[in-house]
Design an enzyme around this catalytic site. Sequence first.
Site, PDB file in Angstrom:
ATOM      1  N   GLU A  65       0.869  -1.222   0.035  1.00 26.07           N
ATOM      2  CA  GLU A  65       0.013  -0.200  -0.068  1.00 26.07           C
ATOM      3  C   GLU A  65       0.888   1.260  -0.013  1.00 26.07           C
ATOM      4  O   GLU A  65       1.697   1.322   0.614  1.00 26.07           O
ATOM      5  CB  GLU A  65      -0.945  -0.105   1.328  1.00 26.07           C
ATOM      6  CG  GLU A  65      -1.963   1.248   1.303  1.00 26.07           C
ATOM      7  CD  GLU A  65      -2.892   1.376   2.655  1.00 26.07           C
ATOM      8  OE1 GLU A  65      -3.551   1.679   2.576  1.00 26.07           O
ATOM      9  OE2 GLU A  65      -2.140   0.722   3.725  1.00 26.07           O
ATOM     10  N   LYS A  94      -9.539   1.296  -2.462  1.00 26.14           N
ATOM     11  CA  LYS A  94      -9.683   0.639  -0.932  1.00 26.14           C
ATOM     12  C   LYS A  94     -11.353   1.003  -0.595  1.00 26.14           C
ATOM     13  O   LYS A  94     -11.627   2.338  -0.512  1.00 26.14           O
ATOM     14  CB  LYS A  94      -8.540   1.220  -0.182  1.00 26.14           C
ATOM     15  CG  LYS A  94      -8.761   0.845   1.255  1.00 26.14           C
ATOM     16  CD  LYS A  94      -7.486   1.671   2.212  1.00 26.14           C
ATOM     17  CE  LYS A  94      -7.446   0.955   3.668  1.00 26.14           C
ATOM     18  NZ  LYS A  94      -6.423   1.644   4.226  1.00 26.14           N
ATOM     19  N   CYS A 101      -4.709  -2.987   2.836  1.00 16.32           N
ATOM     20  CA  CYS A 101      -4.540  -3.159   4.259  1.00 16.32           C
ATOM     21  C   CYS A 101      -5.903  -3.056   5.104  1.00 16.32           C
ATOM     22  O   CYS A 101      -6.225  -4.344   5.435  1.00 16.32           O
ATOM     23  CB  CYS A 101      -4.122  -1.462   4.109  1.00 16.32           C
ATOM     24  SG  CYS A 101      -3.417  -1.154   5.940  1.00 16.32           S
TER      25      CYS A 101
END
Length: 289
Positions: free
Chosen positions: A46, A117, A158
């Site tokens: 990330e 995300k 993440c």
Amino acid sequence: MTSSPRFTAACIQMRSGRDVLENRDAAVALVRQAADQGAHFAQTPEMTSLVCRDRAELFEKIGPQDQDPVLAALREVAREKGILVQIGSIAVKEGDKVANRGFLIDRDGDVVASYDKIHLYDVDLPNGESWRESATYTGGDTAVLAETPWGLLGMTICYDVRFAALYKALAERGASFLTAPAAFTKQTGEAHWHVLHRARAIETGSFMISAAQGGLHADGRETFGHSIIVDPWGRVLAEADTEPGVILAEIDPALVTEVRGRIPTLKNARPFEMAAASDPKPLGLAASA
């Protein structure tokens, strides 16, 4: 039916700083190293392009997707080395906010999938750290499956790893390989990184492949590192420490079928309703207790 061939996956661990071009060069060198060591697939973490908590500085240093130097350079490396490259994410300017966007690049250097995300990290930690991703980033709303020569890849990033329903949905749609490239904080990583990855792998009978940021960054944050590759039985096949570098593991797609056959949780899951808590009396307690 012929099973998919085995392949070698690499996680590229980085310590990205505040200089996009330096981060680009570090990512390119490590992906080339992974390819030279036999990787067919390489994943960066990330925020490969920039780790910077200052919002004004972040906006000054990023641009739209088609102008990003890290994406352009890694497309060229994928073409040069003939491997698949997954960019864990880069920051992409979207109006007055930023998309935290990951990419899958094929052997010809073409972007074949991208993912924004979904879950944003808004939290106050006991050590005084406070994070408000939603102040800068716009969350995605679409789960993404990408085709690879070895099977379907589920792309996440993440904080998504804490939301098990996302991984179950990806696996139910056919994903054999799940990914959560990350920049986990040191504090939360020490507590939860390993157990979350092993749990997502076990729950879905999938491989988990997650490259990470690690160490003390130029902007003052400290990330956990420990890039990790976990098999569908929950076994850790490869793990980094906190230093930048490459880890590799052989991936056998046939193991996904084997494990899902032994413990068919995806097939055995049943719909259910939740009873109303209209009479929350304690059950099974004696009156004299």
